[in-house]
Design a protein around this motif. Structure first.
Motif, short mmCIF file in Angstrom:
data_model
loop_
_atom_site.label_atom_id
_atom_site.label_comp_id
_atom_site.label_asym_id
_atom_site.label_seq_id
_atom_site.Cartn_x
_atom_site.Cartn_y
_atom_site.Cartn_z
N VAL A 132 0.64 -1.22 -0.01
CA VAL A 132 0.14 0.17 0.12
C VAL A 132 0.89 1.15 -0.14
O VAL A 132 0.61 2.03 -0.73
CB VAL A 132 -1.04 0.05 1.19
N GLY A 133 1.94 1.43 0.93
CA GLY A 133 2.70 2.39 0.74
C GLY A 133 3.34 2.75 -0.41
O GLY A 133 3.66 3.95 -0.84
N GLY A 134 3.99 1.74 -1.14
CA GLY A 134 4.66 1.93 -2.48
C GLY A 134 3.72 2.48 -3.40
O GLY A 134 3.85 3.11 -4.25
N ARG A 135 2.39 1.87 -3.21
CA ARG A 135 1.45 2.36 -4.28
C ARG A 135 1.07 3.90 -4.09
O ARG A 135 1.06 4.63 -5.16
CB ARG A 135 0.17 1.42 -4.32
N LEU A 136 1.05 4.22 -3.05
CA LEU A 136 0.74 5.57 -2.51
C LEU A 136 2.09 6.65 -2.88
O LEU A 136 1.65 7.43 -3.42
CB LEU A 136 0.40 5.89 -0.93
N LEU A 137 3.12 5.84 -2.81
CA LEU A 137 4.23 6.86 -3.28
C LEU A 137 4.22 7.00 -4.59
O LEU A 137 4.52 7.99 -5.15
CB LEU A 137 5.47 6.32 -2.79
N ARG A 138 3.92 5.98 -5.28
CA ARG A 138 3.98 6.03 -6.90
C ARG A 138 2.76 7.05 -7.40
O ARG A 138 3.08 7.77 -8.44
CB ARG A 138 3.93 4.58 -7.28
N PHE A 139 1.69 7.02 -6.64
CA PHE A 139 0.57 7.90 -6.92
C PHE A 139 1.14 9.42 -6.66
O PHE A 139 0.77 10.30 -7.61
CB PHE A 139 -0.72 7.57 -6.05
N VAL A 140 1.81 9.68 -5.58
CA VAL A 140 2.18 10.78 -5.35
C VAL A 140 3.09 11.38 -6.49
O VAL A 140 2.82 12.48 -6.92
CB VAL A 140 3.02 11.05 -4.01
N GLU A 141 4.24 10.44 -7.01
CA GLU A 141 5.01 10.81 -7.84
C GLU A 141 4.30 11.17 -9.32
O GLU A 141 4.45 12.00 -10.04
CB GLU A 141 5.93 9.86 -8.15
N ALA A 142 3.37 10.24 -9.58
CA ALA A 142 2.41 10.68 -10.90
C ALA A 142 1.58 11.68 -10.72
O ALA A 142 1.45 12.55 -11.91
CB ALA A 142 1.60 9.26 -10.96
N ARG A 143 1.20 12.11 -9.59
CA ARG A 143 0.39 13.44 -9.44
C ARG A 143 1.27 14.63 -9.67
O ARG A 143 1.02 15.60 -10.36
CB ARG A 143 -0.16 13.23 -8.00
N ALA A 144 2.45 14.40 -9.08
CA ALA A 144 3.53 15.69 -9.45
C ALA A 144 3.75 15.73 -10.79
O ALA A 144 3.96 16.99 -11.26
CB ALA A 144 4.80 15.27 -8.51
N ARG A 145 4.14 14.65 -11.36
CA ARG A 145 4.25 14.64 -12.80
C ARG A 145 3.03 15.35 -13.76
O ARG A 145 3.27 16.34 -14.49
CB ARG A 145 4.62 13.35 -13.41
N ALA A 146 1.98 14.99 -13.41
CA ALA A 146 0.51 15.52 -14.02
C ALA A 146 0.60 16.87 -13.70
O ALA A 146 0.03 17.49 -14.44
CB ALA A 146 -0.78 14.92 -13.42
N LEU A 147 0.88 17.53 -12.66
CA LEU A 147 0.70 18.91 -12.35
C LEU A 147 2.25 19.73 -12.89
O LEU A 147 2.45 20.93 -12.46
CB LEU A 147 0.81 19.11 -10.59
N ARG A 148 3.09 18.68 -13.49
CA ARG A 148 4.36 19.41 -14.22
C ARG A 148 5.10 19.96 -13.02
O ARG A 148 6.02 20.97 -13.29
CB ARG A 148 3.95 20.49 -15.12
N LEU A 149 5.16 19.49 -11.77
CA LEU A 149 6.15 19.55 -10.91
C LEU A 149 7.40 18.88 -10.69
O LEU A 149 7.23 17.52 -11.00
CB LEU A 149 5.28 19.55 -9.43
N PRO A 150 8.58 19.51 -10.64
CA PRO A 150 9.77 18.60 -10.99
C PRO A 150 10.25 17.91 -9.65
O PRO A 150 10.98 16.74 -10.08
CB PRO A 150 10.75 19.56 -11.12
#
Length: 149
Positions: free
Chosen positions: A88-106
């Motif tokens: 679960v934690g790994g899945r949540l961390l991947r979600f956070v990274e995907a969200r940052a990318r979608a927001l175009r944050l580096p």
């Protein structure tokens, strides 16, 4: 919703957000000598502001995110103790990274209490690097970031 999906929390999720956060952090109270900061959060306000994302039915994990001009800040990640070891934690961390990318944050930034040494083993495994250590009142915090180049 399946346990794989991650969705924005709703007002109906606030009790579960509090329960998961409290369960995830409770064992740190004695170690750090006070309530961990996530246990003191205004969960209802965070949910109302769209900062909280949950997974599981019932909720077994969550993240609290804040968007800034140059990064996405991971304010809290919590997994219910009954769900540890299930990815679960790994899945949540991947979600956070995907969200940052979608927001175009580096990059993604976060910190953990220096007394939460378990976390200090986890974040580097996901590509996070230590960028500093600062004392903020009673909290000794280790700061991390992950660049998303």
């Amino acid at each position: 919703m399946t346990n794989e999906e991650i969705r924005p929390a709703t007002a109906a999720d606030v009790p579960a957000v509090k329960a998961v956060t409290d369960a995830a952090y409770h064992h740190y109270i004695e170690r750090i000598g006070r309530l961990p900061k996530p246990m003191e959060a205004d969960h209802a306000a965070n949910v109302a502001e769209g900062k909280v994302f949950v997974t599981g039915e019932p909720v077994i994990g969550l993240v609290v995110l804040e968007e800034y001009e140059d990064h996405l800040y991971l304010d809290n990640i919590a997994v219910h103790p009954d769900a540890r070891g299930q990815g679960v934690g790994g899945r949540l961390l991947r979600f956070v990274e995907a969200r940052a990318r979608a927001l175009r944050l580096p990059e993604v930034r976060l910190y953990t209490n220096a007394m939460m040494w378990e976390n200090q083993k986890i974040y580097p495994k996901y590509g996070y690097e230590v960028v500093g250590r600062h004392v903020d009142g009673p909290y000794d915090r280790i700061h991390y970031r992950k660049r998303l180049d």
